[in-house]
Scaffold this active site. Structure first.
Site, PDB file in Angstrom:
ATOM      1  N   TYR A 106      74.213  51.355  31.801  1.00 17.40           N
ATOM      2  CA  TYR A 106      74.807  50.018  31.771  1.00 17.40           C
ATOM      3  C   TYR A 106      76.083  50.059  30.907  1.00 17.40           C
ATOM      4  O   TYR A 106      76.126  50.734  29.882  1.00 17.40           O
ATOM      5  CB  TYR A 106      73.775  49.028  31.208  1.00 17.40           C
TER       6      TYR A 106
ATOM      7  N   LYS B 205      66.197  40.395  31.980  1.00 14.79           N
ATOM      8  CA  LYS B 205      66.109  40.678  33.424  1.00 14.79           C
ATOM      9  C   LYS B 205      64.713  40.315  33.946  1.00 14.79           C
ATOM     10  O   LYS B 205      64.326  39.174  33.855  1.00 14.79           O
ATOM     11  CB  LYS B 205      66.480  42.134  33.687  1.00 14.79           C
TER      12      LYS B 205
ATOM     13  N   ARG C 125      63.175  35.256  10.702  1.00 12.12           N
ATOM     14  CA  ARG C 125      63.961  36.473  10.972  1.00 12.12           C
ATOM     15  C   ARG C 125      63.083  37.710  10.796  1.00 12.12           C
ATOM     16  O   ARG C 125      63.416  38.800  11.253  1.00 12.12           O
ATOM     17  CB  ARG C 125      65.192  36.535  10.053  1.00 12.12           C
TER      18      ARG C 125
ATOM     19  N   ASP D 163      65.514  53.450  28.755  1.00  9.08           N
ATOM     20  CA  ASP D 163      65.812  52.080  29.174  1.00  9.08           C
ATOM     21  C   ASP D 163      65.120  51.878  30.519  1.00  9.08           C
ATOM     22  O   ASP D 163      65.511  52.450  31.538  1.00  9.08           O
ATOM     23  CB  ASP D 163      67.333  51.870  29.279  1.00  9.08           C
TER      24      ASP D 163
HETATM   25  C1  PLP Z   1      69.882  48.577  32.250  1.00  8.64           C
HETATM   26  C2  PLP Z   1      70.352  47.578  31.230  1.00  8.64           C
HETATM   27  N1  PLP Z   1      70.075  47.779  29.933  1.00  8.64           N
HETATM   28  C3  PLP Z   1      70.498  46.916  28.994  1.00  8.64           C
HETATM   29  C4  PLP Z   1      71.235  45.797  29.315  1.00  8.64           C
HETATM   30  C5  PLP Z   1      71.706  44.865  28.239  1.00  8.64           C
HETATM   31  O1  PLP Z   1      70.885  43.747  28.188  1.00  8.64           O
HETATM   32  P1  PLP Z   1      71.331  42.318  27.610  1.00  8.64           P
HETATM   33  O2  PLP Z   1      72.378  41.772  28.522  1.00  8.64           O
HETATM   34  O3  PLP Z   1      70.049  41.536  27.606  1.00  8.64           O
HETATM   35  O4  PLP Z   1      71.865  42.539  26.247  1.00  8.64           O
HETATM   36  C6  PLP Z   1      71.539  45.544  30.655  1.00  8.64           C
HETATM   37  C7  PLP Z   1      72.334  44.343  31.033  1.00  8.64           C
HETATM   38  O5  PLP Z   1      72.703  44.164  32.154  1.00  8.64           O
HETATM   39  C8  PLP Z   1      71.089  46.457  31.644  1.00  8.64           C
HETATM   40  O6  PLP Z   1      71.363  46.288  32.946  1.00  8.64           O
END
Ligand code: PLP
Length: 431
Positions: free
Chosen positions: A133, A245, A80, A220
């Site tokens: 998101y 992704k 962890r 992000d």
């Molecule tokens: C732009 C973006 N940031 C963060 C996330 C969250 O990621 P996770 O699903 O791996 O927690 C997503 C999920 O689709 C996303 O599209």
């Protein structure tokens, strides 16, 4: 064990070669793992100390009770806190963004949530771009306020300079001396590909700094990074990823990452230990496998996306296409794109003519392209943001951000583009 402290030789490699040349071997010493060419999976919860004194020293360093000595290395304790697969992965992932340090997480949301919670205090303000998101939107609107943190939104494509960010704060009655600890932007934004000007964000942060804490700029970078946009080089403090992704790239794992200067990431890494949001060794191993083909996959998907976007733009049943490769001179977003992106990526959204019934008929008729949320995998996926990934966002906020019930989001994969287009064409016949 593939320990620790990068050697001088590793540092020279880092300076001499491109990231794609280093993804197979960097930061790993086969001689410490029986000569295995590939990094083994260190599927263990805990690590054996040679002596009690060593265990004590490892904890002192890991918990920041004292500074690491010149010749000391941070020892392996418990998975962890750290694990060789994740440490090697972090060294490799950091190369693409030119980051000093990287922290990986078990999901993208864990990366975003842990990072935000490490950086904000009760009474703080988080200025953030819209759209974001749906999960991030929920965290900002419904979770942070429980801890006394106030989210203040601004429209991604309405930021033409730092003054627009100042104006967004003023419009929300935030005083110039109120503590804005974080500026969080998602660019390109999910699902509209709206861009936020990162130079304006960095300038805003610099200007607001004197007399108080400088807001840290968090980006992000899931849609374009780490290949086609590198925000740390443009003045951002922390880059965040859903590594689920493109970085994972095969729709078979969940992971996240935060990258930046070592000192900036220190509180984030510390909180990761106590929230328990580090990824597991198997995920770390899978991500290293994925990083070897990251450039190939992202390049192939990007090429395919251009054919798909051109097809959509010419289709009679499509009202509007949201694709970075179609931005044209004269559009303020084009100038931002040229300044901060080196490619349009493979995310293409479009408004179908009509509304939800037409969008659903199209989605239900797809055969090769799968109807699923998520993105950045080798296969093409389609979804309906209004009722799926952004279901939780209020109708007013969706309207303000340009997310209508006509909008379909496509993540273009690495199939033959003619096949993807043929599938879309036959699905349009059902609309
Ligand atoms: C732009 C973006 N940031 C963060 C996330 C969250 O990621 P996770 O699903 O791996 O927690 C997503 C999920 O689709 C996303 O599209």
């Amino acid at each position: 064990m593939p320990r620790k402290r990068l050697s001088e030789a590793s540092l020279r490699l880092k300076q001499a070669f491109h990231p794609e040349s280093l993804m197979m071997t960097y930061a790993y010493k086969p001689e410490l793992s029986e000569g295995a060419l590939k990094v083994p999976i260190f599927q263990t919860s805990t690590f054996v100390f040679k002596t009690a004194e060593e265990g004590k020293a490892f904890f002192e360093i890991a918990y920041g009770l004292r500074k690491k000595g010149e010749t000391e290395s941070a020892g392996l304790i418990y998975s962890r806190i750290n694990n060789p697969d994740l440490e090697i992965l972090e060294e490799r992932l950091a190369l693409w963004d030119g980051a000093e340090a990287c922290a990986v997480f078990n999901t993208g949301m864990a990366a975003i949530a842990t990072t935000l919670m490490a950086l904000v205090h009760p009474g703080d303000i988080v200025l953030y771009s819209t759209p974001v998101y749906g999960g991030t939107d929920h965290l900002l609107k419904y979770v942070l306020p429980v801890f006394g943190v106030r989210p203040v939104p601004f429209r991604a494509d309405a930021c033409a300079g730092p003054d627009d960010l100042v104006a967004a704060l003023a419009a929300a009655d935030v005083a110039p001396t109120d503590p804005v600890s974080v500026l969080l932007v998602e660019t390109p934004a999910n699902p509209t590909n709206a861009l936020v000007d990162l130079a304006s964000c960095a300038e805003f942060s610099r200007r607001r700094g004197p007399g108080g804490r400088r807001p840290l700029v968090l980006v992000d970078n899931t849609f374009l990074g780490p290949l086609w946009q590198q925000p740390l080089r443009l003045g951002a403090d922390i880059v965040l990823y859903s590594a689920t992704k493109y970085i994972g790239g095969h729709s078979d794992l969940l992971a996240g990452a935060a990258l930046g200067a070592r000192a900036v990431l220190e509180p984030v890494r510390a909180l990761r230990t106590f929230f328990g949001t580090l990824a597991d060794p198997w995920t770390g191993w899978l991500l290293m496998r994925s990083l070897e083909t990251l450039k190939l996959r992202m390049t192939s998907a990007m090429k395919n996306a251009r054919y798909v976007a051109d097809f959509l733009a010419a289709h009679e049943k499509v009202e509007r296409v949201y694709y970075l490769g179609h931005l044209r001179e004269g559009d303020p977003q084009y100038a931002v794109y040229r300044r901060q992106c080196s490619g349009p990526g493979a995310m293409v959204s479009f408004d179908v003519k009509g509304g939800e019934p037409e969008a659903f008929r199209f989605l239900n008729a797809l055969r090769l392209v799968k109807l699923a949320v998520s993105l950045g995998g080798t296969e093409s996926l389609a979804e309906h943001p209004y009722s799926m990934t952004h279901a939780d966002v209020s109708p007013e906020a969706k309207r303000a951000a340009g997310i209508s019930d006509r909008l379909i989001r496509l993540s273009v994969g690495i199939e033959h583009p003619d096949d993807t287009i043929a599938d879309l064409a036959q699905a349009f016949q059902q609309v």
